[in-house]
Design a protein around this motif. Sequence first.
Motif, PDB file in Angstrom:
ATOM      1  N   CYS A 162       0.838  -1.201   0.000  1.00 13.15           N
ATOM      2  CA  CYS A 162       0.000   0.000   0.000  1.00 13.15           C
ATOM      3  C   CYS A 162       0.870   1.247   0.000  1.00 13.15           C
ATOM      4  CB  CYS A 162      -1.008   0.024   1.136  1.00 13.15           C
ATOM      5  SG  CYS A 162      -0.488  -0.625   2.677  1.00 13.15           S
ATOM      6  N   ILE A 209       4.280 -14.320   4.245  1.00 15.01           N
ATOM      7  CA  ILE A 209       3.586 -13.031   4.139  1.00 15.01           C
ATOM      8  C   ILE A 209       4.584 -11.915   3.877  1.00 15.01           C
ATOM      9  CG2 ILE A 209       2.137 -11.362   5.371  1.00 15.01           C
ATOM     10  CD1 ILE A 209       1.106 -13.712   7.032  1.00 15.01           C
ATOM     11  N   ALA A 210       4.266 -11.087   2.947  1.00 11.95           N
ATOM     12  CA  ALA A 210       5.108  -9.909   2.704  1.00 11.95           C
ATOM     13  C   ALA A 210       4.210  -8.687   2.657  1.00 11.95           C
ATOM     14  CB  ALA A 210       5.855 -10.059   1.397  1.00 11.95           C
ATOM     15  N   HIS A 211       4.519  -7.721   3.478  1.00 14.40           N
ATOM     16  CA  HIS A 211       3.738  -6.482   3.528  1.00 14.40           C
ATOM     17  C   HIS A 211       4.703  -5.324   3.325  1.00 14.40           C
ATOM     18  CE1 HIS A 211       0.807  -3.524   5.120  1.00 14.40           C
ATOM     19  NE2 HIS A 211       1.928  -2.913   5.425  1.00 14.40           N
ATOM     20  N   GLU A 212       4.328  -4.409   2.467  1.00 16.86           N
ATOM     21  CA  GLU A 212       5.207  -3.269   2.205  1.00 16.86           C
ATOM     22  C   GLU A 212       4.327  -2.038   2.047  1.00 16.86           C
ATOM     23  OE1 GLU A 212       8.655  -3.344   1.953  1.00 16.86           O
ATOM     24  OE2 GLU A 212       8.642  -1.178   1.665  1.00 16.86           O
ATOM     25  N   ALA A 213       4.713  -0.962   2.665  1.00 17.36           N
ATOM     26  CA  ALA A 213       3.940   0.280   2.532  1.00 17.36           C
ATOM     27  C   ALA A 213       4.876   1.470   2.492  1.00 17.36           C
ATOM     28  CB  ALA A 213       2.980   0.433   3.707  1.00 17.36           C
ATOM     29  N   SER A 214       4.429   2.502   1.823  1.00 21.47           N
ATOM     30  CA  SER A 214       5.238   3.709   1.794  1.00 21.47           C
ATOM     31  C   SER A 214       4.327   4.928   1.703  1.00 21.47           C
ATOM     32  CB  SER A 214       6.194   3.688   0.603  1.00 21.47           C
ATOM     33  OG  SER A 214       5.457   3.789  -0.590  1.00 21.47           O
ATOM     34  N   ALA A 215       4.841   6.057   2.124  1.00 20.02           N
ATOM     35  CA  ALA A 215       4.090   7.315   2.006  1.00 20.02           C
ATOM     36  C   ALA A 215       5.055   8.419   1.630  1.00 20.02           C
ATOM     37  CB  ALA A 215       3.406   7.639   3.333  1.00 20.02           C
ATOM     38  N   GLY A 216       4.596   9.328   0.824  1.00 22.67           N
ATOM     39  CA  GLY A 216       5.482  10.429   0.441  1.00 22.67           C
ATOM     40  C   GLY A 216       4.744  11.427  -0.416  1.00 22.67           C
ATOM     41  N   SER A 248      -2.245  10.633   6.043  1.00 23.90           N
ATOM     42  CA  SER A 248      -2.417   9.264   5.570  1.00 23.90           C
ATOM     43  C   SER A 248      -2.017   8.307   6.680  1.00 23.90           C
ATOM     44  CB  SER A 248      -1.522   9.031   4.354  1.00 23.90           C
ATOM     45  OG  SER A 248      -1.437   7.655   4.079  1.00 23.90           O
ATOM     46  N   ASP A 249      -2.900   7.384   7.003  1.00 21.88           N
ATOM     47  CA  ASP A 249      -2.591   6.389   8.030  1.00 21.88           C
ATOM     48  C   ASP A 249      -2.639   5.000   7.419  1.00 21.88           C
ATOM     49  OD1 ASP A 249      -2.609   8.533   9.668  1.00 21.88           O
ATOM     50  OD2 ASP A 249      -4.362   7.968  10.833  1.00 21.88           O
ATOM     51  N   THR A 250      -1.805   4.142   7.932  1.00 25.45           N
ATOM     52  CA  THR A 250      -1.806   2.751   7.483  1.00 25.45           C
ATOM     53  C   THR A 250      -1.875   1.865   8.710  1.00 25.45           C
ATOM     54  OG1 THR A 250      -0.350   3.445   5.701  1.00 25.45           O
ATOM     55  CG2 THR A 250      -0.584   1.088   6.028  1.00 25.45           C
ATOM     56  N   VAL A 251      -2.905   1.056   8.771  1.00 20.57           N
ATOM     57  CA  VAL A 251      -3.088   0.179   9.932  1.00 20.57           C
ATOM     58  C   VAL A 251      -3.275  -1.258   9.432  1.00 20.57           C
ATOM     59  CG1 VAL A 251      -4.362  -0.191  12.078  1.00 20.57           C
ATOM     60  CG2 VAL A 251      -4.316   2.086  11.044  1.00 20.57           C
ATOM     61  N   PRO A 252      -2.194  -1.936   9.160  1.00 18.22           N
ATOM     62  CA  PRO A 252      -2.328  -3.304   8.664  1.00 18.22           C
ATOM     63  C   PRO A 252      -2.186  -4.305   9.812  1.00 18.22           C
ATOM     64  CG  PRO A 252      -0.109  -2.512   8.290  1.00 18.22           C
ATOM     65  CD  PRO A 252      -0.808  -1.485   9.148  1.00 18.22           C
ATOM     66  N   VAL A 253      -3.184  -5.093  10.032  1.00 14.92           N
ATOM     67  CA  VAL A 253      -3.101  -6.115  11.084  1.00 14.92           C
ATOM     68  C   VAL A 253      -2.821  -7.456  10.408  1.00 14.92           C
ATOM     69  CG1 VAL A 253      -4.329  -7.289  12.947  1.00 14.92           C
ATOM     70  CG2 VAL A 253      -4.694  -4.848  12.556  1.00 14.92           C
TER      71      VAL A 253
END
Lengths: 464, 235
Positions: A374, A400-407, A385-390
Motif C-alpha cells: 500500500c 507473508i510480505a507487507h510493504e507500505a510507503s508514504a510520500g 495518511s494512516d496505514t493500519v495493517p493487522v
Amino acid sequence: MKKNIESHDSLWDEYNPSEYMKDSRLGLDEKLVRFISKEKNEPEWMLERRLESFRVYQEKAFPTWGPDLSKLNLEGITYYAKASDKQAESWDDVPEDIKNTFNKLGIPQAEQEVLAGVGAQYESTVIYHSLKEEYKKKGVIFEDLDVALQKYPELVKPHFMRVMPPSLHKFSALHGAVWSGGTFLYIPAGVKLEQPLQAYFRMNAKGMGQFEHTLIIIEKGAEAHYIEGCSAPRYGADSLHAGGVEVYVEEGARFRYSSVESWSKDAYNLNTKRALVKKGAHMEWVGGNFGSNVTMLYPCSILVGEGASADHLGVAFAGEGQTQDTGAKVIHIAKNTSSNIVMKSISKGGGKALYRGLVDIKEGAENAVVSVKCDALLLDEFSSSDTVPVIKINDSSAAIAHEASAGKISAEDMFYLRSRGLKEDEAAAMIVNGFIEPITKELPLEYSVEMNRMIELEMEGSVG
Amino acid sequence: MKKSLVEILIERTSDKNFKLSRSFKVEKNKTLQYLLIVDKNISDPASRSFILDKGASLSSYRLFLKAKEGEFFNFSHEIKAGAKIASRSLIVGLKKENFSLKADYNFSGEKSFGRIKTEALLAGEAKLYSADNVNVLAAAQKSDTRVDHSLILEGPGVRGEVTPGLNISANDVKAGHSAGTFRLKAEELFYLRSRGLSPEEIRRLFILSLANNFTTGLVDKKVKEDIIKLIKKSL
C-alpha cells in the motif's frame, strides 16, 4: 458511462424534484421494517430476518474505532423511498426525469456498446433491469434482488446474508433490516461471460439512505465481471449509503467485482462487501473511492477452499473534508490459498486517507501466501495518511510480505514534466494518474478513463 | 557542535532493582545507547518512555527471552527536530512464551529520523503480539522513518499478530514499513541437512545469526558477549 464530463460537481450534483418523498418519513422503527417487507410482498422468512437484523441493530453500538461518526444523525435519514411504481424493461418506459439522470451518467449508451446487462437503482428501488438475450439463454440470471426473491427463492434464501451476517457490525444489521433493491446475479456452472454486467445506484433526494443488496453466485467453473457505479448530489445534509455485497465463488470459478463510488461529499458511505471463495476459485475486488464525507469500506475475501485466491486492488482519493477509511480483509482458512492486496491512496486539501487491512491466517491454512502493498501520496501539508495493517498468523507455514510507503510528488518528476511544457497541475495530475495506474489498468477502458478524468478534475488548482 | 561520548544504559528484568515504569530524556545533541534484556518474567505491565531532544540520538536494543500471559511492555518515544532513533528488537520464544509489545514513535520535529526493526523467532507454542506505530506529526517535515517486522515461525503451535502502523500528517516525508514471515527454503534446508546438521542445530545457528546481527551496533564488547551467552543459554 459518460465520457465528456464538464465538471465533477455539475455532473453528480444535479438532482430531480423528489415529489415521491412526501410518502416517506424520517427515522427507523419496527413499523417501518414491517412496512418495507409488506410493500415488497416478501415471504415470511425474509420479514423474520429483517426483524432479527433490526433487533441486532438496536443492540449494536457505533464502531469504537475508525472515523468519527458522531455527527451522523440516523434519525434524520429517510430509510425507504419509492421513486417509481414499476420496473422498466426498456429505457423508454423509465420516467423522464429519472431517465435523464441516467442518460447524463451515460448508462444507456454503455449498455448498448459494451455491457452484457444493466441494472439501475434510483433511491430504494430498481427502476430498470436488462440482460442480453444470449446470456438469458445460457441460464444467466441478472435481476433486481426484490424480483429475484419472488422468482428464485430457492437460490436467494440459502445465500442471503450468510457471508455478511447482521451480527458483523451495526451497519450490516441496519442493512439487514431495511435493505431494498440491489442486484441478483447468478452465473450457471461453466458459463463464461465475455462482457461485463453493470449496476448503477443513484441517491437523488435530500437526506436519503440507500441500502441496496447485491447477491452474486458464480457456479463451478463460471467466469464473470460485474461493475457497480454509485453517485448522489450534494445538498449540505447528510445522506447514508449502507449497501451490502455478498459474493459466492464456487469451485474453480473466477469473478471480478469492480466499483467506482462517487457519492456526494455529504454522504456517509458505510458499505460492506464480502466474498466466500471455494476450492481453486478466484475473486478480484477492484475499487475506486472518490466521493463521500466519510467512507468505511473494507472488501473481504474468505478463502475456504483449497487453492482459493483473491486479489484486492483499490484506490482512494481524500479531498477537502473527506475521510477515506478503506482497505481489505482476507481470511485464509483452507490450505494453499493466496492473496494479493494493492492499495493506493491520495490525500489533498486536508483530506484523510487510511488503509485499514486485516490478513488473518487461520490454523490449518497451510502454505498461505500473502502479498500486501500500500502506497500513499500526500499532496499538501494539511492532509494525512494512516496505514493500519493487522497481520494475524495462526499457521507457521504462511509466507507473508507487507510493504507500505508514504510520500509526496517528487520534485524531480515535477521538474521533468514542467520542462516538457506541462502546467503544474497537469503535471501533478499526470503523476497521480501514473501512481494509480496499477489499479486503473484493471478496470474496463471507460471506467479507467473516467477515473483518470476524475483525478484530473480533483487535481485542478491543487498545486501552487 | 561536538557531541559527548555515548552514554550506555542497561536494564534487565532479572535485576532485583528493575522498575516497571521509567522515563528517560536524551538531551540536546546527546547520544544514548539503551539496552533492555527481558530475561525474567515481570509481575505487571511495564512501560518505558523516551524523549529525544533536538539533535539527540537513541540506539535502543530490546531483547525478549521471557514472557507469560498478561505481561505487557509499552514503549513510547517522542523524537524532536533533527533527533534520531534506531530501535532494534529481538524476540526469541521457543516454548510457551506469550509476548505482548506495543511501541509508539512520535516524530514531532523536522528532519527527525527513525529506523525500527523487530525480528522474532517463535517455536513450540510461543505467541507474539506486536504493534509498532510510527506517527509522523505535521511539524515533522523532511523526516525519514521506516519500520520493519520479520517473523520466523516454526511449528504448528506458534501464533503471531503484528501491526506495523504508519500515521503520516506531514507531506514532505519519507516513510515506509514492511512486515514479513520467513522460512528457510527447502534447498537451503536440504543443504544444511546434507552437511550433517540436525533441525535443532540449524535452528540454533539461525538464532545465533540473529543474535549476532542484533548485537552488531552495541558499543561495549563485553555486553555483546554477554548477550550471545544469554541467548545460547536460553536455547
